[in-house]
Design an enzyme around this catalytic site. Structure first.
Site, mmCIF file in Angstrom:
data_model
loop_
_atom_site.group_PDB
_atom_site.id
_atom_site.type_symbol
_atom_site.label_atom_id
_atom_site.label_comp_id
_atom_site.label_asym_id
_atom_site.label_seq_id
_atom_site.Cartn_x
_atom_site.Cartn_y
_atom_site.Cartn_z
ATOM 1 N N ASP A 100 37.767 76.474 39.986
ATOM 2 C CA ASP A 100 37.976 75.190 40.051
ATOM 3 C C ASP A 100 37.098 74.408 40.923
ATOM 4 O OD1 ASP A 100 39.587 72.699 40.044
ATOM 5 O OD2 ASP A 100 40.304 73.120 41.984
ATOM 6 N N ASP A 122 37.140 71.005 42.704
ATOM 7 C CA ASP A 122 37.407 69.976 43.991
ATOM 8 C C ASP A 122 38.701 70.807 44.620
ATOM 9 O OD1 ASP A 122 36.135 67.570 43.513
ATOM 10 O OD2 ASP A 122 36.996 67.217 41.722
ATOM 11 N N ASP A 173 43.159 76.148 43.350
ATOM 12 C CA ASP A 173 43.905 75.573 44.657
ATOM 13 C C ASP A 173 45.136 74.824 43.968
ATOM 14 O OD1 ASP A 173 42.405 73.459 44.007
ATOM 15 O OD2 ASP A 173 43.412 72.184 45.850
#
Length: 227
Positions: free
Chosen positions: A15, A17, A173
């Protein structure tokens, strides 16, 4: 179930950001431009930070909680346009990410990015980060007809890496990241250093490994592998 690797994975997908990039300062600058244009004071970084991985609507909602959701949703194009101007001006890599990527590259492991950020915005970051030649594949939220938590972006990214999905690890996240990895048949790492809401429970997401800091991924035996 996954096991413990004796070498780095054959392929790694990330991922963006909240996983590789601490982009919250860019997003705070974005919503504060919008707030100033509406005669409002700035929002603090800590107030917006937990919402970043949830996307533009979630961040706009956090910044304008008293505004009708239908009206707020109409501001998303403005949000993206302002963000394009603020892109890469305030944030940076999380500590330890640069070394983590260098270790992967030294081991011959190709890596790429699968993000729900629009592909054009993600691609604009690549030269700013020096990743134009290093990132082997980039899939954005609008690259394909579906986005995470659907597994297709991850399986397409693995195909473009030239690595079987079962031989890839996905690092993210957000719960959507882990759900997508599981559906794609990939081992997964929960990046605990990223952005989470207070009521998020990452230990319940079903990730193979939970990692506190990118430094912990500098060694091969920290990575999960599929049997």
């Amino acid at each position: 179930m996954s096991g413990i690797a004796s070498s780095f994975p054959k392929g790694v997908l990330f991922d963006l950001d909240g996983t590789l990039l601490d982009s919250a300062p860019d997003f705070v600058a974005t919503v504060n431009v919008m707030r100033a244009d509406r005669g409002r004071g700035p929002i603090a970084l800590d107030a917006l930070r937990p919402h970043v991985s949830k996307g533009a609507r979630a961040m706009t909602a956090a910044a304008f909680a008293d505004v009708d959701p239908a009206e707020r949703d109409g501001w998303i194009p403005e949000f993206l346009e302002v963000y394009r101007r603020e892109l890469g001006r305030h944030g940076g890599l999380f500590d330890g990410v640069a070394t983590m990527l260098e270790r992967l590259e030294a081991a011959g492991t190709p890596w790429g990015i699968v993000t729900n950020k629009p592909e054009g915005l993600a691609a604009a970051l690549m030269p700013l980060l020096g990743w134009e030649q290093r990132c082997a594949v980039l899939i954005g939220g609008d690259t394909l007809p579906v986005r995470k938590p659907h597994p297709l972006p991850l399986t397409v990214a693995a195909e473009r890496l030239g690595v079987a999905a079962a031989d890839c690890v996905y690092v993210g996240d957000d719960e959507r990241d882990i759900e997508a990895a599981r559906a794609a048949g990939m081992a997964s790492i929960v990046a605990l250093w990223g952005y989470r809401l207070p009521d998020d429970a990452p230990e319940a997401w079903g990730g193979d490994v939970l990692v506190e800091h990118p430094d912990h991924l500098h060694a091969a035996d920290a990575w999960p592998s599929r049997p």
